[in-house]
Each structure stands twice: as C-alpha cells, then as structure tokens.
Design a protein around this motif. Structure first.
Motif, mmCIF file in Angstrom:
data_model
loop_
_atom_site.group_PDB
_atom_site.id
_atom_site.type_symbol
_atom_site.label_atom_id
_atom_site.label_comp_id
_atom_site.label_asym_id
_atom_site.label_seq_id
_atom_site.Cartn_x
_atom_site.Cartn_y
_atom_site.Cartn_z
ATOM 1 N N ASP A 217 0.815 -1.212 0.000
ATOM 2 C CA ASP A 217 0.000 0.000 0.000
ATOM 3 C C ASP A 217 0.844 1.255 0.000
ATOM 4 O O ASP A 217 0.340 2.337 0.179
ATOM 5 C CB ASP A 217 -0.888 0.019 1.241
ATOM 6 C CG ASP A 217 -2.083 -0.861 1.042
ATOM 7 O OD1 ASP A 217 -2.821 -0.628 0.076
ATOM 8 O OD2 ASP A 217 -2.267 -1.781 1.841
ATOM 9 N N SER A 218 2.139 1.068 -0.190
ATOM 10 C CA SER A 218 3.026 2.209 0.000
ATOM 11 C C SER A 218 2.600 3.407 -0.840
ATOM 12 O O SER A 218 2.736 4.545 -0.420
ATOM 13 C CB SER A 218 4.455 1.826 -0.328
ATOM 14 O OG SER A 218 4.506 1.400 -1.673
ATOM 15 N N GLN A 219 2.066 3.120 -2.017
ATOM 16 C CA GLN A 219 1.615 4.191 -2.893
ATOM 17 C C GLN A 219 0.635 5.109 -2.169
ATOM 18 O O GLN A 219 0.801 6.314 -2.101
ATOM 19 C CB GLN A 219 0.913 3.554 -4.104
ATOM 20 C CG GLN A 219 0.559 4.517 -5.188
ATOM 21 C CD GLN A 219 1.780 4.883 -6.004
ATOM 22 O OE1 GLN A 219 2.867 4.358 -5.784
ATOM 23 N NE2 GLN A 219 1.614 5.809 -6.915
ATOM 24 N N LEU A 220 -0.389 4.459 -1.582
ATOM 25 C CA LEU A 220 -1.440 5.189 -0.892
ATOM 26 C C LEU A 220 -0.891 5.900 0.350
ATOM 27 O O LEU A 220 -1.185 7.059 0.615
ATOM 28 C CB LEU A 220 -2.531 4.178 -0.482
ATOM 29 C CG LEU A 220 -3.885 4.731 -0.117
ATOM 30 C CD1 LEU A 220 -4.460 5.528 -1.260
ATOM 31 C CD2 LEU A 220 -4.816 3.582 0.242
ATOM 32 N N LEU A 221 -0.053 5.185 1.086
ATOM 33 C CA LEU A 221 0.503 5.762 2.311
ATOM 34 C C LEU A 221 1.384 6.964 1.989
ATOM 35 O O LEU A 221 1.347 7.978 2.689
ATOM 36 C CB LEU A 221 1.314 4.711 3.071
ATOM 37 C CG LEU A 221 0.512 3.532 3.621
ATOM 38 C CD1 LEU A 221 1.413 2.582 4.395
ATOM 39 C CD2 LEU A 221 -0.613 4.020 4.522
ATOM 40 N N ALA A 222 2.150 6.827 0.909
ATOM 41 C CA ALA A 222 3.018 7.940 0.526
ATOM 42 C C ALA A 222 2.186 9.166 0.181
ATOM 43 O O ALA A 222 2.494 10.286 0.561
ATOM 44 C CB ALA A 222 3.889 7.543 -0.664
ATOM 45 N N GLN A 223 1.078 8.910 -0.520
ATOM 46 C CA GLN A 223 0.155 10.006 -0.872
ATOM 47 C C GLN A 223 -0.385 10.686 0.376
ATOM 48 O O GLN A 223 -0.446 11.894 0.471
ATOM 49 C CB GLN A 223 -1.045 9.424 -1.604
ATOM 50 C CG GLN A 223 -1.036 9.590 -3.087
ATOM 51 C CD GLN A 223 -2.304 8.977 -3.659
ATOM 52 O OE1 GLN A 223 -3.382 9.030 -3.060
ATOM 53 N NE2 GLN A 223 -2.174 8.360 -4.809
ATOM 54 N N GLY A 224 -0.763 9.836 1.336
ATOM 55 C CA GLY A 224 -1.312 10.355 2.591
ATOM 56 C C GLY A 224 -0.283 11.188 3.322
ATOM 57 O O GLY A 224 -0.579 12.272 3.817
ATOM 58 N N GLN A 225 0.924 10.675 3.359
ATOM 59 C CA GLN A 225 1.972 11.401 4.069
ATOM 60 C C GLN A 225 2.244 12.749 3.407
ATOM 61 O O GLN A 225 2.440 13.761 4.074
ATOM 62 C CB GLN A 225 3.260 10.568 4.081
ATOM 63 C CG GLN A 225 4.339 11.199 4.955
ATOM 64 C CD GLN A 225 5.578 10.334 5.051
ATOM 65 O OE1 GLN A 225 5.526 9.113 4.907
ATOM 66 N NE2 GLN A 225 6.706 10.969 5.300
ATOM 67 N N ALA B 157 -5.612 14.092 3.885
ATOM 68 C CA ALA B 157 -4.855 13.047 4.572
ATOM 69 C C ALA B 157 -5.820 12.082 5.264
ATOM 70 O O ALA B 157 -5.658 10.864 5.184
ATOM 71 C CB ALA B 157 -3.898 13.675 5.579
ATOM 72 N N ILE B 158 -6.835 12.620 5.910
ATOM 73 C CA ILE B 158 -7.791 11.768 6.628
ATOM 74 C C ILE B 158 -8.487 10.811 5.662
ATOM 75 O O ILE B 158 -8.594 9.609 5.919
ATOM 76 C CB ILE B 158 -8.827 12.630 7.388
ATOM 77 C CG1 ILE B 158 -8.139 13.346 8.559
ATOM 78 C CG2 ILE B 158 -9.971 11.770 7.909
ATOM 79 C CD1 ILE B 158 -8.997 14.371 9.264
ATOM 80 N N THR B 159 -8.930 11.352 4.530
ATOM 81 C CA THR B 159 -9.600 10.497 3.539
ATOM 82 C C THR B 159 -8.678 9.357 3.105
ATOM 83 O O THR B 159 -9.075 8.192 3.063
ATOM 84 C CB THR B 159 -9.967 11.337 2.292
ATOM 85 O OG1 THR B 159 -10.554 12.552 2.736
ATOM 86 C CG2 THR B 159 -10.924 10.594 1.397
ATOM 87 N N ILE B 160 -7.436 9.706 2.809
ATOM 88 C CA ILE B 160 -6.498 8.701 2.304
ATOM 89 C C ILE B 160 -6.173 7.664 3.379
ATOM 90 O O ILE B 160 -6.193 6.457 3.125
ATOM 91 C CB ILE B 160 -5.205 9.376 1.801
ATOM 92 C CG1 ILE B 160 -5.521 10.290 0.612
ATOM 93 C CG2 ILE B 160 -4.178 8.326 1.396
ATOM 94 C CD1 ILE B 160 -4.386 11.184 0.199
ATOM 95 N N PHE B 161 -5.931 8.123 4.594
ATOM 96 C CA PHE B 161 -5.567 7.164 5.641
ATOM 97 C C PHE B 161 -6.741 6.264 6.019
ATOM 98 O O PHE B 161 -6.557 5.094 6.346
ATOM 99 C CB PHE B 161 -5.006 7.885 6.867
ATOM 100 C CG PHE B 161 -3.622 8.418 6.627
ATOM 101 C CD1 PHE B 161 -2.626 7.594 6.112
ATOM 102 C CD2 PHE B 161 -3.314 9.739 6.892
ATOM 103 C CE1 PHE B 161 -1.344 8.084 5.870
ATOM 104 C CE2 PHE B 161 -2.042 10.239 6.655
ATOM 105 C CZ PHE B 161 -1.058 9.408 6.141
ATOM 106 N N ASN B 162 -7.933 6.828 5.959
ATOM 107 C CA ASN B 162 -9.099 5.980 6.225
ATOM 108 C C ASN B 162 -9.178 4.855 5.206
ATOM 109 O O ASN B 162 -9.498 3.720 5.549
ATOM 110 C CB ASN B 162 -10.386 6.797 6.183
ATOM 111 C CG ASN B 162 -10.688 7.420 7.532
ATOM 112 O OD1 ASN B 162 -10.343 6.845 8.570
ATOM 113 N ND2 ASN B 162 -11.315 8.581 7.532
ATOM 114 N N GLU B 163 -8.850 5.200 3.980
ATOM 115 C CA GLU B 163 -8.864 4.190 2.942
ATOM 116 C C GLU B 163 -7.747 3.172 3.189
ATOM 117 O O GLU B 163 -7.947 1.962 3.078
ATOM 118 C CB GLU B 163 -8.679 4.869 1.583
ATOM 119 C CG GLU B 163 -9.117 4.014 0.426
ATOM 120 C CD GLU B 163 -8.855 4.724 -0.903
ATOM 121 O OE1 GLU B 163 -8.968 5.963 -0.954
ATOM 122 O OE2 GLU B 163 -8.519 4.016 -1.860
ATOM 123 N N ALA B 164 -6.580 3.676 3.558
ATOM 124 C CA ALA B 164 -5.435 2.792 3.808
ATOM 125 C C ALA B 164 -5.745 1.801 4.933
ATOM 126 O O ALA B 164 -5.316 0.657 4.920
ATOM 127 C CB ALA B 164 -4.208 3.623 4.167
#
Lengths: 187, 263
Positions: B150-158, B169-176
């Motif tokens: 999931d690094s792609q998504l996590l990197a985006q969130g970060q 960030a919240i939207t992305i991390f919730n998805e992660a």
C-alpha cells in the motif's frame, strides 16, 4: 447614519480616538482567533491593521454598504486574511509564482480583490435553499460522499452526487450571470 | 454541463484521475474554453468556501489592482497606518508614568516598570496551545513511504499530511486502514484529526491504537496527552502524562519535562 458608515468615515479621516475605541472593542476577539489557529500576538496585530487598511481602501475607491454590524464584518475580513496568510506558504511550495515578491500594499490590494470574490460567492451561496447550502458546504469542505450520505440522509452516493450537481450548477449559474464576476474571475 | 463532466472536473481538481483519463482530460481542456471556465470556477469555489484554503488571485496586473495600490500608497492611508501603529504600540505599555515631571521620579518609575516587565516575561508560562505546538514535533513521526503493497497510498497520505492538507490526509488514511493496520497510520490519522480540532474522533483513533496489539501501541498515550493539552484540558493531560511516567512508556523523558511546564 448607521454604525458602519460612521466607523468607515472615522477610518477615512484617521480619527485616532474612534479607531482606538474600535481597537479596544475588536482586537481581543481577533487575537483569540489567531492564537487558536497557529498564530502569535504580532500576527494578530498585523492582520488587524491590514484588515482596516483593506476596508478603508475599498471604501475610498467605491463606498460600499456593510449590512451586518461593522464589528462582525471586520472579524470576517480578519479571519479571511489569516486564512490567506496560512495558505500562502503552501501555495509557494506547490505553485511557483511571483507572489512572494509583492510588496505590502500590492499584497493588500490583491487581498481586496480576493475578498470581493469571496463575498460574491458567499452572497449567492446564501441565496440557495437550506438543503443546497448545507450539502454544498459539506462538499466544498471535502467531506467524503460516504459521510455526506449519512449526514444528509440520502439513500446512495449517486443520489448525493445528483443533488450536489444540481445545487452547484445553480450556484455557478447565478455567479456567472453577475457582472461583478466577470471582473473577478481572471484575477 | 453533464454530470459525467462534473465528475471528471471533481476528479481532476482532487488529482484522482488515472494517467489515461488525465491525458484525455487535459487534451479536451486545451480545446474547450467552456470546460476551462467550469474548471476555473469550480476551483475558485472550492478554495473560497473550504475553510482550510483560500482562493488566491494569480497576481495578474489589472486596472482595479493598480487603483487599490495607488490608494494604499497615498498619504491618506499611510496616515491611517501610522495612527493604527500608534494605537497598537500603546497596547504594549502598561504604565502611565510618562507625565511625572521630576526626572528622578521618572527614572525610578521607569526602572520599576522595567523590572516589572522583566519579571512578567520571565514568569509568564507558555499556554497549553503553545506547549502542544512545541511538543507535537511532527518530524519525529515515522515515514510511511515505501513499505508494504500500500506504500503508494501511504506515501500520498503522508504527502497530503506534510502539506497540511489534513482533510485529504484523513480520507487517504481511512482508505489505507481497510488494508493496513500499522501504528504509523493510526498516528498520522489521529494527528490530522487533531490538527483540525476534531477532538472526539482523534481521541477514538488514539484509543484504538492503544487497544491494538501493535508494538507501538503505547505511543497512543503520548498523543492523547497532547490532545487534551490542545483542548486546554490540563487535568486530563496531566493524568495521561503521569500514566506515561509511571508505566515508563513512550516519550517518558519528554512527558516529565512537559508535566513540569504545564500550569
């Protein structure tokens, strides 16, 4: 003569007694807001001063009416200026424009036009139905569709999307028909 | 404007179009002024109405801009600026000893004021909000880049987090969260909520971390202490800090330091 035009006149004339009073009544609230939002006392002073300069310059160019109380209006302007300040740093990172080189008065001049556009959008947002207003505020504040469905009691995402599409269309339509927007759209 | 196009614009603005979709959309934009116009007004509306952003002008020289500048540069407004400066400076001086005519008395009074101001600044403790900001130390957070699938998504969130776009960030991390349960995600998610003052939700995230069986679960206490601090709930913050100290948990030394500084 209402309270707002009275104060505007005092600003135009640099009436120090009245301005001192204005400061006493309003500064604390502005300071509190800025301290709660990542700012310091000096930021609050700068913003307060810029807000008064902004309002006065606008009034000198074309006298305008403040329908709410002057204090409430001043607070909105201060809040927006602070929001603007907080977003400046983000902006320089993402978009390379010659913004940071603007001198102070040029920057205030820019903030006036941005504030006018902001007011125009809010003026029309307020004209929408309660339901439209509510859903659009959620949407523009990037609340997820999942959450919007729950909050607004919709059956599905596609219903919510349809509704947002309709409300947003109305808003855009009204804004685009307003002549003021044509002077503000390509700032 | 069709609903389909509206959805495309939305995805374009929040950068969630796929590579192919993006190329196709940008191509259309080049040749379709009315689509450009729609993108433009959509972006302006989002930036203006979203409470975390601001709709900036791009600094085009317009006549109106020049007129306002001239007004601001003219003596009338420079005069107003001086008046406000003067009033604001007056705000700093708490004493009104200036009128004393005897220079000795004046000097004595001035030195008393100086001492008074000195001890005032020495004694003035930082506010809870300031302590929160000092101790949050975002640079100590673990980097989420290049780990699992999931690094792609996590990197985006970060990235969103580092830019201060906490809502994104919240939207992305919730998805992660649907696929990854690692402590870093809890922390980024919780702190994003915290930065937006969504206290209840942030508290829940940190509680979930504490209740998890992750090695870093105890970090949740530290951030809960900061959460109460930001809420100006000194008592509860102290409680949690004491728990960290007695349990020798994460950041025990900082907890001791912080506990001393809280009023």
């Amino acid at each position: 003569m209402n309270d707002a035009s009275h104060i505007l006149r005092a600003l135009v004339n640099s009436d120090s007694r009245q301005i001192a009073h204005l400061y006493e009544v309003n500064f604390y609230q502005v300071e509190k807001f800025i301290l709660q939002n990542k700012g310091q006392k000096q930021d609050a002073k700068d913003i307060f001063q810029k807000a008064l300069l902004q309002i006065t310059a606008r009034y000198i160019k074309e006298p305008f009416e403040i329908t709410a109380s002057f204090d409430a209006y001043l607070f909105v302007v201060c809040k927006n200026l602070w929001r603007r300040e907080l977003n400046k740093s983000k902006r320089w990172v993402t978009e390379q424009e010659g913004y940071e080189h603007a001198d102070e008065n040029q920057d205030i001049a820019l903030s006036i036009l941005e504030q006018k556009r902001w007011e125009l959008f809010h003026e029309y947002l307020e004209k929408l139905s309660e339901n439209c207003k509510e859903i659009l505020k959620l949407f523009f504040n990037k609340v997820s569709y999942k959450r919007i469905i729950v909050l607004m009691n919709y059956n599905s995402e596609s219903v919510a999307r349809q509704r947002i599409f309709k409300c947003k269309g109305k808003l855009i339509d009204m804004v685009q028909k307003d002549n003021r927007y044509h002077q503000l759209k390509n700032l | 404007m069709s609903l389909e196009d509206d959805i495309l614009i939305e995805k374009y603005l929040n950068k969630s179009l796929s590579k192919e979709e993006l190329t196709a959309f940008e191509n259309r934009l080049l040749h379709d002024p009315s689509l450009q116009e729609q993108v433009n007004i959509n972006k302006q509306l989002i930036d203006a109405i979203n409470e975390d952003s601001w709709s900036f002008s791009s600094g085009h020289e317009t006549e109106a801009l020049k007129e306002y500048e001239d007004i601001l540069n003219a003596p009338q407004l420079q005069n107003l600026k001086k008046t406000i400066d003067h009033i604001q400076d007056g705000d700093k001086e708490t004493s009104k000893v200036i009128r004393l005519s005897n220079w000795k008395r004046y000097a004595i009074a001035a030195s008393i004021v100086a001492i008074g101001l000195f001890s005032y600044f020495m004694l003035q403790a930082p506010s809870n909000e300031e302590l929160y900001t000092d101790y949050l130390q975002l640079e100590t957070l673990p980097s989420l880049v290049s780990r699992s699938d999931d690094s792609q998504l996590l990197a985006q969130g970060q990235k969103a987090f580092e830019k201060g776009s906490y809502n994104d960030a919240i939207t992305i991390f919730n998805e992660a969260f649907l696929t990854t349960k690692e402590s870093g995600v809890y922390l980024y998610l919780g702190i994003s909520k915290l930065q937006l003052s969504q206290f209840d939700s942030a508290e829940k995230t940190f509680d979930d971390l504490i209740a998890s069986d992750l090695i870093d679960a105890e970090k949740g206490y530290w951030y809960k202490a900061l959460l109460y601090l930001k809420q100006d709930n000194t008592e509860r913050s102290k409680e949690v800090l004491n728990k960290i100290i007695s349990g020798d948990l994460y950041n025990v030394e900082k907890a001791k330091q912080l506990l001393k500084k809280i009023k």
